[in-house]
Design an enzyme around this catalytic site. Structure first.
Site, PDB file in Angstrom:
ATOM      1  N   LYS A  20       0.751  -1.156   0.109  1.00  0.00           N
ATOM      2  CA  LYS A  20      -0.009   0.012   0.000  1.00  0.00           C
ATOM      3  C   LYS A  20       0.847   1.106  -0.025  1.00  0.00           C
ATOM      4  CE  LYS A  20      -1.968  -1.389   3.929  1.00  0.00           C
ATOM      5  NZ  LYS A  20      -1.381  -2.619   4.231  1.00  0.00           N
ATOM      6  N   ARG A 134      11.779  -5.733   5.046  1.00  0.00           N
ATOM      7  CA  ARG A 134      11.373  -4.408   4.587  1.00  0.00           C
ATOM      8  C   ARG A 134      12.372  -3.471   5.312  1.00  0.00           C
ATOM      9  NH1 ARG A 134       5.586  -2.131   5.393  1.00  0.00           N
ATOM     10  NH2 ARG A 134       5.548  -3.204   7.410  1.00  0.00           N
ATOM     11  N   ARG A 167      11.026  -1.597  10.951  1.00  0.00           N
ATOM     12  CA  ARG A 167       9.939  -1.159  11.841  1.00  0.00           C
ATOM     13  C   ARG A 167       9.789  -2.279  12.882  1.00  0.00           C
ATOM     14  NH1 ARG A 167       4.782  -0.175   8.039  1.00  0.00           N
ATOM     15  NH2 ARG A 167       3.893  -1.253   9.841  1.00  0.00           N
ATOM     16  N   ARG A 178      -0.930  -9.153  13.339  1.00  0.00           N
ATOM     17  CA  ARG A 178      -1.296  -8.086  12.082  1.00  0.00           C
ATOM     18  C   ARG A 178      -2.338  -8.842  11.280  1.00  0.00           C
ATOM     19  NH1 ARG A 178       3.854  -5.422  10.495  1.00  0.00           N
ATOM     20  NH2 ARG A 178       3.007  -4.311   8.948  1.00  0.00           N
TER      21      ARG A 178
HETATM   22  P1  AP5 Z   1       4.860  -1.674   1.965  1.00  0.00           P
HETATM   23  O1  AP5 Z   1       4.355  -0.648   0.719  1.00  0.00           O
HETATM   24  O2  AP5 Z   1       5.461  -1.061   2.943  1.00  0.00           O
HETATM   25  O3  AP5 Z   1       3.275  -2.369   2.452  1.00  0.00           O
HETATM   26  P2  AP5 Z   1       2.176  -1.927   3.091  1.00  0.00           P
HETATM   27  O4  AP5 Z   1       1.002  -2.588   2.668  1.00  0.00           O
HETATM   28  O5  AP5 Z   1       2.122  -0.183   3.220  1.00  0.00           O
HETATM   29  O6  AP5 Z   1       2.551  -2.729   4.352  1.00  0.00           O
HETATM   30  P3  AP5 Z   1       2.370  -2.143   6.161  1.00  0.00           P
HETATM   31  O7  AP5 Z   1       2.824  -3.138   6.875  1.00  0.00           O
HETATM   32  O8  AP5 Z   1       2.779  -0.536   6.307  1.00  0.00           O
HETATM   33  O9  AP5 Z   1       0.754  -2.324   6.212  1.00  0.00           O
HETATM   34  P4  AP5 Z   1       0.038  -2.117   7.370  1.00  0.00           P
HETATM   35  O10 AP5 Z   1      -1.331  -1.985   6.940  1.00  0.00           O
HETATM   36  O11 AP5 Z   1       0.305  -3.396   8.267  1.00  0.00           O
HETATM   37  O12 AP5 Z   1       0.692  -0.949   8.311  1.00  0.00           O
HETATM   38  P5  AP5 Z   1       0.349   0.456   8.531  1.00  0.00           P
HETATM   39  O13 AP5 Z   1       1.661   1.326   8.421  1.00  0.00           O
HETATM   40  O14 AP5 Z   1      -0.582   1.075   7.887  1.00  0.00           O
HETATM   41  O15 AP5 Z   1       5.609  -3.064   1.509  1.00  0.00           O
HETATM   42  C1  AP5 Z   1       5.981  -3.840   2.063  1.00  0.00           C
HETATM   43  C2  AP5 Z   1       7.661  -4.305   1.755  1.00  0.00           C
HETATM   44  O16 AP5 Z   1       7.331  -5.028   0.627  1.00  0.00           O
HETATM   45  C3  AP5 Z   1       8.480  -3.286   1.561  1.00  0.00           C
HETATM   46  O17 AP5 Z   1       9.579  -3.716   1.735  1.00  0.00           O
HETATM   47  C4  AP5 Z   1       8.248  -3.045  -0.066  1.00  0.00           C
HETATM   48  O18 AP5 Z   1       9.557  -2.567  -0.413  1.00  0.00           O
HETATM   49  C5  AP5 Z   1       8.139  -4.447  -0.641  1.00  0.00           C
HETATM   50  N1  AP5 Z   1       7.037  -4.336  -1.898  1.00  0.00           N
HETATM   51  C6  AP5 Z   1       5.850  -3.554  -1.911  1.00  0.00           C
HETATM   52  N2  AP5 Z   1       5.498  -4.025  -3.044  1.00  0.00           N
HETATM   53  C7  AP5 Z   1       6.106  -4.792  -3.585  1.00  0.00           C
HETATM   54  C8  AP5 Z   1       6.066  -5.551  -4.745  1.00  0.00           C
HETATM   55  N3  AP5 Z   1       4.757  -5.274  -5.637  1.00  0.00           N
HETATM   56  N4  AP5 Z   1       6.732  -6.680  -5.378  1.00  0.00           N
HETATM   57  C9  AP5 Z   1       7.855  -6.691  -4.389  1.00  0.00           C
HETATM   58  N5  AP5 Z   1       8.130  -6.103  -3.121  1.00  0.00           N
HETATM   59  C10 AP5 Z   1       7.092  -5.199  -2.907  1.00  0.00           C
HETATM   60  O19 AP5 Z   1       0.033   0.441  10.238  1.00  0.00           O
HETATM   61  C11 AP5 Z   1       0.738   0.090  11.276  1.00  0.00           C
HETATM   62  C12 AP5 Z   1       0.018  -0.047  12.441  1.00  0.00           C
HETATM   63  O20 AP5 Z   1      -0.632   1.218  13.059  1.00  0.00           O
HETATM   64  C13 AP5 Z   1      -1.330  -1.043  12.302  1.00  0.00           C
HETATM   65  O21 AP5 Z   1      -0.739  -2.271  12.842  1.00  0.00           O
HETATM   66  C14 AP5 Z   1      -2.310  -0.573  13.606  1.00  0.00           C
HETATM   67  O22 AP5 Z   1      -1.696  -0.772  14.815  1.00  0.00           O
HETATM   68  C15 AP5 Z   1      -2.070   1.031  13.355  1.00  0.00           C
HETATM   69  N6  AP5 Z   1      -2.991   1.530  12.582  1.00  0.00           N
HETATM   70  C16 AP5 Z   1      -2.910   2.096  11.403  1.00  0.00           C
HETATM   71  N7  AP5 Z   1      -3.918   2.582  10.853  1.00  0.00           N
HETATM   72  C17 AP5 Z   1      -4.923   2.302  11.533  1.00  0.00           C
HETATM   73  C18 AP5 Z   1      -6.186   2.397  11.620  1.00  0.00           C
HETATM   74  N8  AP5 Z   1      -6.814   3.163  10.448  1.00  0.00           N
HETATM   75  N9  AP5 Z   1      -6.930   1.868  12.527  1.00  0.00           N
HETATM   76  C19 AP5 Z   1      -6.440   1.294  13.390  1.00  0.00           C
HETATM   77  N10 AP5 Z   1      -5.005   1.253  13.755  1.00  0.00           N
HETATM   78  C20 AP5 Z   1      -4.141   1.535  12.751  1.00  0.00           C
END
Ligand code: AP5
Length: 225
Positions: A20, A134, A167, A178
């Protein structure tokens, strides 16, 4: 109530590690969207040890969701304050049906229409490989992967020269929580947007060079991927 033509709101969602943040950051660069990433907002608050950060950090480190009561006002505030030039892109929000419902209401109040929800459908083994490799830049937020998307110099951000870090929630135990939280609370958001008629499913398993162009095509209006 806001007057004039509605601004565009795009949601990008999918399981942890689906890509994402990687995709959304490219869209922001290419289309000039305003970026609202709730994970980034929370991580910044944790780093600065603000009251929000202190409240959120335990949930985040365990891999649990932060409560709707905390998250909803943060996003509404950003929608209200944002200028949203060519539209808003939301990454990591909504994560529950309650957040999705609230987003519809907040968007309406602020003259925004959520007209596209991009679902990055990604399989579990891909997710685990991505999260464990990552690395992120704590200074500018750029996302790398030690194998898939490596920096030019190991451990150093291509963009700003910052030192890359892993992270806190990319430990195996937190990754499993997660994934479970995603299945328990977030997966049903797919149906919310399917029922609204704005869902587009994209294969998240393939390299970014393959998935990104199809996302761009969808945004520019050519649906039917
Ligand atoms: P990356 O782009 O970082 O993936 P992502 O989907 O953004 O993963 P996240 O781990 O950030 O998602 P998340 O939803 O768990 O965390 P968030 O920060 O929102 O890509 C991942 C890896 O793969 C990278 O190394 C990248 O280089 C590689 N990659 C990407 N695309 C690729 C491809 N096509 N091919 C090959 N490699 C690829 O949330 C964190 C925490 O915050 C949550 O757990 C929760 O506690 C809290 N939180 C956030 N939002 C909320 C909410 N709305 N409500 C409640 N709690 C929340």
């Amino acid at each position: 109530m806001a007057q004039g033509p509605k601004k565009r709101g795009i949601v990008i969602f999918g399981p942890p590690g689906a890509g994402k943040g990687t995709q959304a950051r490219r869209l922001v660069e290419d289309f000039g969207f305003e970026y609202i990433a709730t994970g980034d907002i929370l991580r910044e608050a944790v780093a600065k040890r603000t009251p929000l950060g202190i409240k959120a950090s335990e949930h985040m480190n365990r891999g649990e969701l932060v409560t709707d009561e905390v998250m909803i006002p943060i996003v509404e505030e950003r929608l209200k304050a944002g200028d949203g030039g060519s539209g808003f892109i939301l990454d990591g929000f909504p994560r529950t049906v309650r957040q999705a419902t609230m987003l519809e209401e907040a968007a309406r109040r602020n003259g925004i229409e959520i007209d596209l929800a991009i679902y990055l459908k990604t399989s579990k083994d891909v997710i685990v490989q991505r999260l464990s490799g990552r690395r992120i830049c704590p200074k500018c937020g750029t996302i790398f992967h030690i194998v898939n998307i490596p920096p030019k110099v190991a451990g150093v951000c291509n963009k700003c020269g910052g030192s890359l870090i892993q992270r806190e929630d990319d430990r195996e135990e937190a990754i499993l929580t997660r994934l479970a939280e995603y299945a328990r609370q977030t997966a049903e958001v797919i149906d919310f947007y399917r029922n609204k008629g704005v869902l587009v499913e994209v294969n998240g398993d393939v390299p970014v060079e393959v998935s990104y162009p199809s996302i761009v095509k969808t945004i520019e209006g050519g649906r039917g991927l």
